[in-house]
Design an enzyme around this catalytic site. Structure first.
Site, mmCIF file in Angstrom:
data_model
loop_
_atom_site.group_PDB
_atom_site.id
_atom_site.type_symbol
_atom_site.label_atom_id
_atom_site.label_comp_id
_atom_site.label_asym_id
_atom_site.label_seq_id
_atom_site.Cartn_x
_atom_site.Cartn_y
_atom_site.Cartn_z
ATOM 1 N N ASP A 361 -30.588 -19.180 -51.998
ATOM 2 C CA ASP A 361 -29.868 -18.224 -52.843
ATOM 3 C C ASP A 361 -30.223 -18.363 -54.333
ATOM 4 O O ASP A 361 -29.410 -18.062 -55.197
ATOM 5 C CB ASP A 361 -28.347 -18.382 -52.652
ATOM 6 C CG ASP A 361 -27.611 -17.111 -53.085
ATOM 7 O OD1 ASP A 361 -28.241 -16.041 -53.047
ATOM 8 O OD2 ASP A 361 -26.441 -17.201 -53.451
ATOM 9 N N LYS A 364 -35.538 -16.227 -54.392
ATOM 10 C CA LYS A 364 -36.974 -16.259 -54.050
ATOM 11 C C LYS A 364 -37.422 -14.919 -53.474
ATOM 12 O O LYS A 364 -38.414 -14.332 -53.913
ATOM 13 C CB LYS A 364 -37.239 -17.390 -53.028
ATOM 14 C CG LYS A 364 -36.891 -18.766 -53.535
ATOM 15 C CD LYS A 364 -37.201 -19.830 -52.508
ATOM 16 C CE LYS A 364 -36.377 -19.675 -51.249
ATOM 17 N NZ LYS A 364 -34.927 -19.817 -51.504
ATOM 18 N N THR A 365 -36.706 -14.451 -52.456
ATOM 19 C CA THR A 365 -37.097 -13.192 -51.815
ATOM 20 C C THR A 365 -36.880 -12.009 -52.754
ATOM 21 O O THR A 365 -37.654 -11.043 -52.744
ATOM 22 C CB THR A 365 -36.299 -12.996 -50.509
ATOM 23 O OG1 THR A 365 -36.449 -14.154 -49.707
ATOM 24 C CG2 THR A 365 -36.781 -11.790 -49.747
ATOM 25 N N HIS A 409 -32.980 -23.009 -46.962
ATOM 26 C CA HIS A 409 -31.933 -23.806 -46.345
ATOM 27 C C HIS A 409 -32.491 -25.159 -45.914
ATOM 28 O O HIS A 409 -33.680 -25.310 -45.632
ATOM 29 C CB HIS A 409 -31.343 -23.060 -45.146
ATOM 30 C CG HIS A 409 -30.088 -23.681 -44.622
ATOM 31 N ND1 HIS A 409 -30.089 -24.575 -43.593
ATOM 32 C CD2 HIS A 409 -28.792 -23.532 -44.990
ATOM 33 C CE1 HIS A 409 -28.841 -24.956 -43.340
ATOM 34 N NE2 HIS A 409 -28.041 -24.333 -44.172
#
Length: 852
Positions: A361, A364-365, A409
């Site tokens: 969170d 990155k994306t 994660h």
């Protein structure tokens, strides 16, 4: 006595004549022929004297003799029974038992003979096959020998016929006296005095009284007919050879051929793997398979052509056949798979491969979306990346950059490590409002381990509480020194939401790529690494690969880990079909026979046979490794259980996920939360939807099915409801891990905690009938409760620990006694109590445990 029935009534057959005195039947046939047939007559057995019914009610001599025989038999039975001291019925019963035993023995003998005959038939069948091969080869040799012999005979006859006119012209049509001596194929003339009268008259057979002349008649030793001019001239080609002569000629030809084969036999160098079939061994030795099988039979091994032998046995066979042996390892099949090293002049510039890493969170994306100007984040459940995405972005300047987006994660540590090893540059994304987090530190370690340059992208700089300078200061603690602080690491402040700082970021990537001088050879067979793999319902196994060198073309044969296949289609991130893909291009491959593991290398091979050979070897090695690991684990756990006296509780699970990387991450995370007391055991994990076979496996193992981003088909759902198998669906990985952790916590045995409640002193010991010893005590501290745990102390040493059986106040049983009061106590299964001993009372409390 004759049968007087008419022929019409007898069906057109001749009457039968029966002779009672001789016990025969005379049967008459047509044309005056007849036949005597013996007739056997049996007397009716009579059990006892006078008990059998008389035939026709008459009492003639026959019935008298029958009755006499029966009475004689009965008397014999009575005498035999009297000698044995038993009754006639018992004797008859014993005889029946003996007859039954004899029949059973006969049946066993027949069964044994039948089994032996079947075994002999099996052996004879194998020997027959070998003999048939041998006879087939011999027949071929005989045929060739006869063909050559026939051609030679025809040539000799043609030569003789050509020479006959010239000979007649020289002799004037008369045979010379020394014609027989001149021709080796012609028998010598016989002297006149040696002939018989018949021979001189010109008729009948010749008299072979002269033995020497008979033995000197050329090659054939058969008796010959009358000597004529045609036979003297050798024109008797129509005469047939004897069978013995033909056999001798064939035998000589076979010996000649066998001798020639032995002389022409060449010793070969036979390459032997660790295991090989007899057929393959015979081909490598250039020997007949039948000969190899025959040799094994002579050694006492009944084997067929497809049977497998080890390298030692194959070496003995090859040496027995006169060949030399070269032993090779199974791993040699992979030699030369990677190809030769590229020449410097063949290298051409390629696009850089950039991996975006960081904490979950941290954007990155979203940063990659801003670069691609697409929205991928909406397709990720819970706003986190579940697997690696590979994309190629073309900048406004025309340069291309390949991006790999890794999950943040903690469960996806293996994916981040894999992304760091295949990349050229790592972009470390750190949120300006959050700072350095655990996965950020882990990404730094992966990048340093792979010796990959890092570019720091401080994201979320548009937020009010953003502190980008504090982030750069925190990075100093992890040996990341940016250029603003005198280091060599580039740091760019960006905002994925506002799309600011993106140009500076792409310029930094281009500058770093220029420094690295990234090059690759596109004109060679392709190789690379598998980024991700999955099972698509419509397309089958799909592997996302990143090409390191060469150009991958459609139709080529590819080996990827333990899977292989022919490339049916190449698809890029925009779902476009490609004819080929060059270095640093991520593509999806369709056509493999299974989903390879992420991180496996892929290579292009020249043939399907080589691809099968390599994948079979890798699968065999994987099975052996799993077998060794499971045996080692079971032995270690067995020893630990024997030492501790405990048995670890297992939670079996069947895991199905959308991609192979997710299965790997789930399995790794569940292994980390397991302890020595409880553990999660993934008995089966694979990519793809839930099928009926998964439900059956879960039913037989007593395991639930955990589905991550996949669903069960209709048949699987119905079967799960019928068999009572639980299916749990998840779209975020840490929800799945939390559920498993809660289940394992419930499997933990509760912790025992001991609470002290009181002391009592023994004042006197009473011995009560039917009860035993009872201690008269006074509670000196706390309270004593019935059924609590007790320890007996003597001189401050614990001599017994058990439970309180009886607690009485006067004659009444009471639940507890307080301090300062007297009571009577009795222990369970223990009576060695004395005055002055002290009793310590305590309670055991069970506390639930949880996994940390």
């Amino acid at each position: 006595m004759s049968d007087t029935k008419d022929n019409d009534n007898n069906g057109g057959r001749k009457p039968l004549t029966v002779s009672r005195g001789s016990g025969t039947v005379k049967q008459s046939f047509s044309h005056g022929r007849s036949k005597q047939v013996i007739v056997q007559t049996k007397k009716r057995k009579i059990v006892g004297p006078g008990s059998g019914p008389s035939t026709g009610g008459s009492k003639g001599p026959a019935s008298k003799s029958s009755g006499g025989a029966a009475s004689s038999q009965s008397s014999k039975l009575a005498e035999a029974a009297k000698k044995l001291g038993i009754t006639e019925q018992e004797l008859i019963a014993r005889q029946k038992v003996l007859l039954q035993r004899r029949d059973a023995e006969q049946k066993r003998e027949v069964e044994t003979k039948r089994q032996e005959a079947a075994r002999e038939r099996l052996l004879s069948e194998q020997e027959r096959k070998v003999q048939e091969d041998k006879e087939r080869v011999e027949a071929e040799a005989r045929r060739k020998a006869e063909e050559e012999e026939r051609k030679a005979r025809e040539a000799a006859e043609a030569a003789k016929k050509a020479a006959a006119p010239a000979r007649e012209e020289r002799t004037g049509g008369r045979a010379p006296a020394d014609a027989a001596a001149a021709s080796p194929d012609m028998p010598p003339p016989e002297p006149a005095q040696g002939r018989s009268k018949k021979s001189r008259k010109g008729g009948g057979d010749r008299d072979f009284s002269d033995g020497n002349a008979n033995r000197s008649r050329g090659d054939s030793k058969r008796r010959r007919g009358k000597l004529t001019i045609a036979s003297a001239l050798g024109d008797d080609g129509d005469r047939q050879r004897s069978l013995a002569s033909v056999r001798r000629a064939r035998e000589r030809e076979r010996e000649r051929r066998q001798g020639g084969e032995q002389q022409e036999k060449v010793s070969r160098e036979v390459t032997l793997p660790e295991t090989i079939t007899l057929q393959d061994l015979a081909q490598r030795m250039n020997e007949r398979v039948a000969d190899v099988v025959k040799y094994m039979m002579r050694q006492g091994e009944m084997m067929r052509a497809n049977d497998i032998v080890d390298a030692d046995t194959a070496e003995l066979i090859a040496e027995e056949f006169g060949h030399t042996v070269k032993r090779v390892l199974e791993s040699d099949v992979e030699i030369g798979l990677e190809g030769d090293t590229d020449d410097e002049k063949d290298l051409k510039p390629r696009a850089p491969v950039v991996t975006i890493m960081g904490h979950v969170d941290h954007g990155k994306t979203s940063l990659l979306d801003a670069l691609r100007e697409t929205d991928v984040v909406a397709g990720e459940a819970g706003g986190i990346t579940q697997h690696i995405g590979a994309y190629q972005v073309q900048l406004k300047s025309g340069e291309k950059i390949t991006f790999l987006d890794t999950p943040g994660h903690a469960a996806f540590s293996a994916m981040r490590a894999r992304g760091a090893t295949v990349t050229d540059v790592v972009i470390l994304v750190v949120a300006a409002d959050d700072g350095v987090m655990p996965q950020t530190i882990e990404a730094i370690k992966h990048a340093k381990a792979a010796e990959v340059p890092i570019i720091v992208a401080v994201n979320k700089c548009d937020k009010p509480d953003a502190k980008p300078d504090n982030v750069l200061t925190e990075l100093l603690q992890h040996d990341i020194q940016v250029e603003a602080m005198g280091g060599d690491v580039q740091a760019i402040k960006v905002s994925a939401l506002e799309k600011t700082g993106l140009d500076e970021l792409t310029e930094a990537i281009s500058l770093q790529a220029e420094i690295l001088e990234l090059k690759a050879n596109p004109d060679r067979d392709a190789d690379g690494i598998v980024i991700e793999s999955q099972l698509d319902k419509g397309r089958g196994p799909v592997a996302t690969v990143l090409i390191n060198r060469g150009t991958l073309k459609r139709g080529e044969i590819v080996v990827a880990g333990k899977q292989w296949g022919k490339v049916r289609a190449l698809i890029n991130e925009r779902n476009q079909q490609l004819k080929d893909a060059g270095p640093a291009v991520p593509v999806e491959i369709l056509g493999l026979d299974g989903a390879p593991d992420p991180g496996d290398m892929f290579n292009v091979v020249d043939s399907e046979a080589r691809a099968r050979e390599i994948t079979e070897y890798r699968q065999r090695m994987e099975r052996q490794k799993q077998g060794v690991a499971s045996s080692r684990a079971s032995l270690e756990s067995l020893m630990n259980n024997l030492k501790d006296g405990t048995q670890a509780s297992e939670l079996p699970l069947v895991v199905k996920a959308d991609v192979q990387g997710s299965v790997e991450a789930i399995t790794h995370s569940l292994a980390n939360i397991s302890t020595d007391e409880v553990r999660a055991n993934v008995i089966y994990g694979a990519a793809g939807g839930i099928s009926e076979s998964d439900i059956l496996l879960a039913k037989s193992s007593g395991a639930p099915v955990f589905a991550f981003n996949v669903r069960a088909n209709k048949q699987a759902r119905e079967l799960a409801e019928k068999e009572g198998v639980e299916i749990r669906y998840y779209s975020v990985i840490y929800n799945l891990i939390d559920d498993v952790k809660d289940t394992l916590s419930g499997m933990l045995s509760p912790e025992k905690r001991e609470n002290f409640i009181g002391y009592a002193d023994i004042l006197e010991v009473f011995n009560i009938t039917k009860v035993g010893k009872v201690a008269g005590c006074k509670v000196s501290e706390g309270v004593v409760k019935r059924g609590c745990g007790v320890r007996l102390l003597r001189d401050d040493v614990v001599i017994h620990e058990g439970k309180l059986k009886t607690l009485k106040r006067f004659k009444d049983e009471v639940p507890e006694v307080s301090s300062g009061m007297e009571c009577g106590m009795a222990f369970e299964k223990y009576e060695d109590i004395r005055e002055g001993d002290k009793i310590e009372c305590f309670e055991v409390q069970m506390i639930e445990r949880t996994l940390d």
